[in-house]
Design a protein around this motif. Sequence first.
Motif, short mmCIF file in Angstrom:
data_model
loop_
_atom_site.label_atom_id
_atom_site.label_comp_id
_atom_site.label_asym_id
_atom_site.label_seq_id
_atom_site.Cartn_x
_atom_site.Cartn_y
_atom_site.Cartn_z
N ALA A 89 0.80 -1.22 0.00
CA ALA A 89 0.00 0.00 0.00
C ALA A 89 0.84 1.28 0.00
CB ALA A 89 -0.93 0.02 1.22
N ILE A 90 2.12 1.18 0.33
CA ILE A 90 2.99 2.35 0.32
C ILE A 90 3.78 2.44 -0.98
CG2 ILE A 90 5.17 3.25 1.29
CD1 ILE A 90 2.84 4.30 2.79
N ASN A 128 1.47 -3.46 7.79
CA ASN A 128 2.29 -2.32 8.18
C ASN A 128 2.25 -1.23 7.10
OD1 ASN A 128 4.22 -0.97 9.94
ND2 ASN A 128 5.75 -1.44 8.39
N ALA A 129 2.33 -1.64 5.85
CA ALA A 129 2.26 -0.68 4.75
C ALA A 129 0.92 0.05 4.75
CB ALA A 129 2.49 -1.39 3.42
N LEU A 130 -0.16 -0.69 5.01
CA LEU A 130 -1.48 -0.07 5.04
C LEU A 130 -1.58 0.95 6.18
CD1 LEU A 130 -4.35 0.11 3.94
CD2 LEU A 130 -4.96 -1.81 5.43
N ILE A 153 7.13 12.02 6.37
CA ILE A 153 7.55 11.11 5.31
C ILE A 153 8.53 10.04 5.79
CG2 ILE A 153 9.40 12.64 4.50
CD1 ILE A 153 7.17 10.24 2.43
N LYS A 154 9.42 10.35 6.70
CA LYS A 154 10.40 9.35 7.13
C LYS A 154 9.76 8.21 7.93
CE LYS A 154 14.56 12.17 6.85
NZ LYS A 154 15.77 12.69 7.54
N LYS A 155 8.57 8.46 8.48
CA LYS A 155 7.83 7.38 9.15
C LYS A 155 7.11 6.49 8.14
CE LYS A 155 6.67 9.85 13.45
NZ LYS A 155 5.54 10.29 14.31
N CYS A 156 6.97 7.00 6.93
CA CYS A 156 6.06 6.36 5.99
C CYS A 156 6.70 5.94 4.67
CB CYS A 156 4.88 7.31 5.70
SG CYS A 156 3.91 7.73 7.16
#
Length: 352
Positions: free
Chosen positions: A271-272, A320-322, A339-342
């Motif tokens: 998802a990411i 986790n991606a979701l 952004i660095k968290k994601c």
Amino acid sequence: MSQYDVLVVGAGPAGSSAALEAAKAGCRVLMVEKRKEIGLPVQCAEYIPKMLLAESGVSTDVISQKIESMITHLPDGEIVETSSPGYILNRDAFDKALASNAKEKGAEIMTETLCVSKAGDEVYLRQGDKDIIVSPKVIVGADGPNSVVGKWIGSINTEFVSGLQCTLPLTAPQDFTEIFFDSKFIGGYGWLFPKRDVANVGIGIKSGSPNGTGRQLRALLDDFIKELEGQGKVKNSPVSLTAGPIPVGGPLNTVKENILLVGDAAGHTDAITGGGITQAVMCGKMAGKAAARAIDEDDLGRLKAYEKEWQMIYGQTLQNALEKRRILESRWDELDTVIKKCWVAFREYYHD
């Protein structure tokens, strides 16, 4: 009416991998593909991690070039390089090779064939003006983001990123992919993936967002290409243009009665990142083996092992991606700080 052990709908990496494993186990397999030619049009940035090539069972002939790293461009101008060994594929050749492997093991393949409907044990297909009825023991839905088979069991992707990609001449070879985050690319990002003397250049934006409409998407891609041209990376002479939806709502329920879903049809896409080739091949293999076991033992209950297996291997990663996507979308106006968290290039993605 023809009888089959396994009907596979869709001849992409997921479908061909499933068909191969089922055919290897001795099943009578039919794989149908709605397109005229397997692998075309290419709707993919074409990167795979290094380890997947061996797992896929295809030769190195499908490789366009090696990739060593990924460079991430952040909204505040920071540039981060991370190791990312892999390959850029000739994706059409990759898909054809997977399908050829399945055919060599005995799978029957029908192209230009639509999967229309299902009634009881019968599945209705249409090839041109010819109607075909088949009766499979197990059905594998590998028919993409808007899966017909998925609708039969109420498993439907509802969240998408709209992707639009051009192939452009590169000004110089490079052995790294590039990712670009920009507030205009709502819920997504831009990319440049080199392919010898050309590059796949595209953007993905969350469907339904202000910038996710077709006209706005094209305008943003044109602006992005001009920026890359100004930086001396590409020549603004498009070779081709492709578009398509990328499911980003997380995995779906993938087993019901005699039906399995795999790949984009199953929501197996990250998802990411939007990446899905690895999951398609690996989960396709699991689905084909599960179908063969269920048929061999005459027990459709054995199909449930497929969902348990892919959940064990990919479930946590996809979940986790979701979760990261939910954070990213809810805090898009704080893109610089969130952004660095994601994004997968950063330690915070895995540990925060």
